[in-house]
Design a protein around this motif. Structure first.
Motif, PDB file in Angstrom:
ATOM      1  N   GLU A 163       4.737  11.893 -17.014  1.00 43.24           N
ATOM      2  CA  GLU A 163       4.191  11.077 -15.854  1.00 43.24           C
ATOM      3  C   GLU A 163       5.823  10.474 -15.181  1.00 43.24           C
ATOM      4  O   GLU A 163       5.559  10.573 -13.933  1.00 43.24           O
ATOM      5  CB  GLU A 163       3.517   9.843 -16.468  1.00 43.24           C
ATOM      6  N   VAL A 164       6.635  10.491 -15.693  1.00 44.55           N
ATOM      7  CA  VAL A 164       7.881   9.786 -15.423  1.00 44.55           C
ATOM      8  C   VAL A 164       8.451  11.083 -14.335  1.00 44.55           C
ATOM      9  O   VAL A 164       8.662  10.914 -13.348  1.00 44.55           O
ATOM     10  CB  VAL A 164       8.752   9.691 -16.288  1.00 44.55           C
ATOM     11  N   VAL A 165       8.262  12.321 -15.054  1.00 44.77           N
ATOM     12  CA  VAL A 165       9.091  13.615 -14.429  1.00 44.77           C
ATOM     13  C   VAL A 165       8.213  13.435 -12.892  1.00 44.77           C
ATOM     14  O   VAL A 165       8.777  13.820 -11.761  1.00 44.77           O
ATOM     15  CB  VAL A 165       8.807  14.749 -15.281  1.00 44.77           C
ATOM     16  N   GLY A 166       6.923  13.506 -12.880  1.00 46.99           N
ATOM     17  CA  GLY A 166       6.148  13.523 -11.843  1.00 46.99           C
ATOM     18  C   GLY A 166       6.613  12.510 -10.858  1.00 46.99           C
ATOM     19  O   GLY A 166       6.500  12.849  -9.590  1.00 46.99           O
ATOM     20  N   ALA A 167       6.800  11.244 -11.229  1.00 47.25           N
ATOM     21  CA  ALA A 167       7.349  10.150 -10.311  1.00 47.25           C
ATOM     22  C   ALA A 167       8.694  10.568  -9.799  1.00 47.25           C
ATOM     23  O   ALA A 167       8.987  10.263  -8.572  1.00 47.25           O
ATOM     24  CB  ALA A 167       7.358   8.797 -10.979  1.00 47.25           C
ATOM     25  N   ILE A 168       9.547  11.343 -10.458  1.00 49.46           N
ATOM     26  CA  ILE A 168      10.839  11.508  -9.985  1.00 49.46           C
ATOM     27  C   ILE A 168      10.678  12.582  -9.088  1.00 49.46           C
ATOM     28  O   ILE A 168      11.371  12.369  -7.879  1.00 49.46           O
ATOM     29  CB  ILE A 168      11.739  12.220 -11.202  1.00 49.46           C
ATOM     30  N   VAL A 169       9.934  13.498  -9.131  1.00 44.67           N
ATOM     31  CA  VAL A 169       9.617  14.491  -8.003  1.00 44.67           C
ATOM     32  C   VAL A 169       9.126  13.920  -6.769  1.00 44.67           C
ATOM     33  O   VAL A 169       9.476  14.565  -5.680  1.00 44.67           O
ATOM     34  CB  VAL A 169       8.600  15.625  -8.467  1.00 44.67           C
ATOM     35  N   GLU A 170       8.325  12.906  -6.888  1.00 41.95           N
ATOM     36  CA  GLU A 170       7.653  12.036  -5.746  1.00 41.95           C
ATOM     37  C   GLU A 170       8.709  11.395  -4.833  1.00 41.95           C
ATOM     38  O   GLU A 170       8.735  10.595  -3.964  1.00 41.95           O
ATOM     39  CB  GLU A 170       6.621  11.513  -6.212  1.00 41.95           C
ATOM     40  N   GLY A 171      10.054  11.353  -5.576  1.00 43.74           N
ATOM     41  CA  GLY A 171      11.175  10.320  -5.129  1.00 43.74           C
ATOM     42  C   GLY A 171      11.155   8.827  -5.400  1.00 43.74           C
ATOM     43  O   GLY A 171      11.978   8.104  -4.618  1.00 43.74           O
ATOM     44  N   ARG A 175      12.754   1.423 -10.357  1.00 41.28           N
ATOM     45  CA  ARG A 175      11.989   0.226 -10.295  1.00 41.28           C
ATOM     46  C   ARG A 175      10.505   0.706 -10.106  1.00 41.28           C
ATOM     47  O   ARG A 175       9.781  -0.031 -10.550  1.00 41.28           O
ATOM     48  CB  ARG A 175      12.656  -0.707  -9.223  1.00 41.28           C
ATOM     49  N   ASP A 176      10.312   1.620  -8.990  1.00 43.69           N
ATOM     50  CA  ASP A 176       9.136   2.129  -8.521  1.00 43.69           C
ATOM     51  C   ASP A 176       8.105   2.492  -9.825  1.00 43.69           C
ATOM     52  O   ASP A 176       7.356   2.137 -10.063  1.00 43.69           O
ATOM     53  CB  ASP A 176       9.006   3.084  -7.644  1.00 43.69           C
ATOM     54  N   ILE A 177       8.996   3.225 -10.974  1.00 40.51           N
ATOM     55  CA  ILE A 177       8.429   3.734 -11.960  1.00 40.51           C
ATOM     56  C   ILE A 177       8.009   2.640 -12.973  1.00 40.51           C
ATOM     57  O   ILE A 177       6.646   2.769 -13.401  1.00 40.51           O
ATOM     58  CB  ILE A 177       9.020   4.882 -12.626  1.00 40.51           C
ATOM     59  N   ALA A 178       8.681   1.833 -12.922  1.00 40.87           N
ATOM     60  CA  ALA A 178       8.362   0.604 -14.029  1.00 40.87           C
ATOM     61  C   ALA A 178       7.103  -0.231 -13.418  1.00 40.87           C
ATOM     62  O   ALA A 178       6.353  -0.811 -14.118  1.00 40.87           O
ATOM     63  CB  ALA A 178       9.847  -0.301 -13.891  1.00 40.87           C
ATOM     64  N   THR A 187      13.373   0.706 -20.099  1.00 36.19           N
ATOM     65  CA  THR A 187      12.511   1.598 -20.903  1.00 36.19           C
ATOM     66  C   THR A 187      12.374   2.974 -20.086  1.00 36.19           C
ATOM     67  O   THR A 187      12.590   4.031 -20.464  1.00 36.19           O
ATOM     68  CB  THR A 187      10.950   1.305 -20.847  1.00 36.19           C
ATOM     69  N   VAL A 188      12.451   2.754 -18.735  1.00 37.20           N
ATOM     70  CA  VAL A 188      12.194   3.929 -17.683  1.00 37.20           C
ATOM     71  C   VAL A 188      13.806   4.723 -17.915  1.00 37.20           C
ATOM     72  O   VAL A 188      13.811   5.724 -18.063  1.00 37.20           O
ATOM     73  CB  VAL A 188      12.235   3.397 -16.279  1.00 37.20           C
ATOM     74  N   LYS A 189      14.533   4.167 -18.166  1.00 41.88           N
ATOM     75  CA  LYS A 189      16.197   4.454 -18.335  1.00 41.88           C
ATOM     76  C   LYS A 189      16.012   5.383 -19.521  1.00 41.88           C
ATOM     77  O   LYS A 189      16.891   6.428 -19.484  1.00 41.88           O
ATOM     78  CB  LYS A 189      17.207   3.491 -18.232  1.00 41.88           C
ATOM     79  N   ARG A 190      15.595   4.902 -20.457  1.00 39.82           N
ATOM     80  CA  ARG A 190      15.491   5.549 -21.849  1.00 39.82           C
ATOM     81  C   ARG A 190      14.569   6.693 -21.748  1.00 39.82           C
ATOM     82  O   ARG A 190      14.956   7.843 -22.182  1.00 39.82           O
ATOM     83  CB  ARG A 190      14.919   4.577 -22.733  1.00 39.82           C
ATOM     84  N   HIS A 191      13.540   6.774 -21.163  1.00 42.15           N
ATOM     85  CA  HIS A 191      12.592   7.791 -20.906  1.00 42.15           C
ATOM     86  C   HIS A 191      13.505   9.011 -20.153  1.00 42.15           C
ATOM     87  O   HIS A 191      13.438  10.137 -20.459  1.00 42.15           O
ATOM     88  CB  HIS A 191      11.565   7.347 -20.078  1.00 42.15           C
ATOM     89  N   LEU A 192      14.169   8.522 -19.016  1.00 40.72           N
ATOM     90  CA  LEU A 192      14.786   9.455 -18.156  1.00 40.72           C
ATOM     91  C   LEU A 192      16.046  10.267 -19.152  1.00 40.72           C
ATOM     92  O   LEU A 192      16.334  11.237 -19.017  1.00 40.72           O
ATOM     93  CB  LEU A 192      15.619   8.953 -17.022  1.00 40.72           C
ATOM     94  N   SER A 193      16.623   9.394 -19.839  1.00 39.57           N
ATOM     95  CA  SER A 193      17.534   9.976 -20.913  1.00 39.57           C
ATOM     96  C   SER A 193      17.118  10.940 -21.928  1.00 39.57           C
ATOM     97  O   SER A 193      17.648  12.064 -22.052  1.00 39.57           O
ATOM     98  CB  SER A 193      18.340   8.821 -21.651  1.00 39.57           C
ATOM     99  N   LEU A 207      16.475  17.484 -12.227  1.00 39.11           N
ATOM    100  CA  LEU A 207      15.238  17.100 -12.788  1.00 39.11           C
ATOM    101  C   LEU A 207      14.224  17.518 -11.807  1.00 39.11           C
ATOM    102  O   LEU A 207      13.063  18.303 -12.286  1.00 39.11           O
ATOM    103  CB  LEU A 207      15.361  15.835 -13.301  1.00 39.11           C
ATOM    104  N   ALA A 208      14.180  17.013 -10.520  1.00 37.35           N
ATOM    105  CA  ALA A 208      12.924  17.524  -9.896  1.00 37.35           C
ATOM    106  C   ALA A 208      12.917  19.140  -9.595  1.00 37.35           C
ATOM    107  O   ALA A 208      11.691  19.610  -9.572  1.00 37.35           O
ATOM    108  CB  ALA A 208      13.392  16.668  -8.223  1.00 37.35           C
ATOM    109  N   LEU A 209      14.189  19.558  -9.356  1.00 35.34           N
ATOM    110  CA  LEU A 209      14.029  21.021  -9.259  1.00 35.34           C
ATOM    111  C   LEU A 209      13.679  21.837 -10.213  1.00 35.34           C
ATOM    112  O   LEU A 209      12.941  22.833 -10.408  1.00 35.34           O
ATOM    113  CB  LEU A 209      15.545  21.608  -8.719  1.00 35.34           C
TER     114      LEU A 209
END
Length: 221
Positions: A163-171, A175-178, A187-193, A207-209
Motif C-alpha cells: 500500500e505504501v508503494v502504491g502511495a509513493i507511485v501516486e506521489g 505525511r500524506d501516507i501517514a 512508522t511510514v519511514k520504517r516501512h520505506l526503509s 522505488l516508483a520506477l
C-alpha cells in the motif's frame, strides 16, 4: 551562446554511425566525441570520454544495449542515454527506462527526431513515443496499460508495504501516507526503509520506477 552537446554514437553498423554523425554535423551545437561498434566499446568510450549523450543501439554485438547501459549507469550515472532501435517492445521500453535510459528513438524517425530528442533529454525531460515527456511515472503508467499483463511478484513486501508503494507511485509524501493509513510519520519511514531493503532501491523515484517496471502496482492505479 548554448554550450556544445558532446555525443558518443554506439552502433554496430558503420553506415548508421556515418549517417547519424552527418545529421549532427548539419546542425549547430553538437560534437561527436567518439564512436563505438559494439557494447564493450560503448562502455569504454562513454566512461573515458564522459559525453553528455550516448546514442546507443539496442541490438549490439558482444554485449546487448541494455546490458551495456547497466554497466554505463553504474560507472557514469551522469550520461544521458538515448536508445536507437528499429523495433522495440513496450516491455523493453519499460525495462530500458527503469535501468536509466532517457529516451528511445526509432531509426525510421531519426531524420525528424534526432536533434529534438537530444535537446529534450539534455534539458532534463524524456523522449518516449516520438514526443517530449516531463513526468516519467505517468508515462510508465501509460506504457504499462499497453504491456502484456505478467504475474505480479511481491518481493517479500507485506500488504501494508505494498500500500505504501502504491502511495509513493501516486506521489504522496510521508505525511500524506501517514494520514491516509492512520500511521505516524516515523512508522511510514520504517516501512520505506524496509521497502528499500527488499527492492534494492534507495530513493522514492527509484522505488516508483521499480514498482511500475515490476508491476507492484496496477497500471491503472
Amino acid at each position: 551562446m548554448e554550450r556544445t552537446i558532446r555525443i558518443v554514437i554506439a552502433d554496430d553498423h558503420p553506415v548508421v554511425r556515418i549517417g547519424v554523425r552527418n545529421m549532427l554535423a548539419d546542425a549547430n551545437g553538437f560534437d561527436v566525441a567518439g564512436e563505438a561498434g559494439d557494447g564493450d566499446e560503448a562502455i569504454t568510450q562513454t566512461l573515458e570520454l564522459q559525453p553528455d549523450i550516448l546514442l546507443l543501439d539496442l541490438l549490439m554485438p558482444r554485449l546487448p544495449g541494455l546490458e551495456a547501459m547497466r554497466a554505463i549507469m553504474s560507472g557514469s550515472p551522469t550520461v544521458k542515454i538515448l536508445l536507437l532501435t528499429s523495433t522495440i517492445t513496450t516491455q523493453q521500453i519499460i525495462e530500458a527506462l527503469h535501468i536509466g535510459a532517457r529516451g528511445i528513438v526509432l531509426k525510421d524517425s531519426l531524420v525528424q527526431d534526432l536533434h529534438t530528442s537530444i535537446r529534450t533529454v539534455v534539458s532534463g525531460d524524456y523522449w518516449i513515443g516520438g514526443k517530449r515527456v516531463a513526468n516519467l511515472v505517468t508515462a510508465l503508467h501509460e506504457l504499462m496499460q499497453k504491456a502484456e499483463v505478467q504475474p505480479r511478484k511481491t518481493y517479500g513486501l507485506t500488504p501494508r508495504e505494498m500500500e505504501v508503494v502504491g502511495a509513493i507511485v501516486e506521489g504522496c509524501t510521508n505525511r500524506d501516507i501517514a494520514r491516509s493509513f492512520g500511521l505516524s510519520e516515523e512508522t511510514v519511514k520504517r516501512h520505506l526503509s524496509n521497502i528499500f531493503d527488499k527492492t534494492g532501491v534507495s530513493t522514492r523515484l527509484e522505488l516508483a520506477l521499480f514498482a511500475i517496471a515490476h508491476q507492484l502496482v496496477a497500471a491503472t492505479q
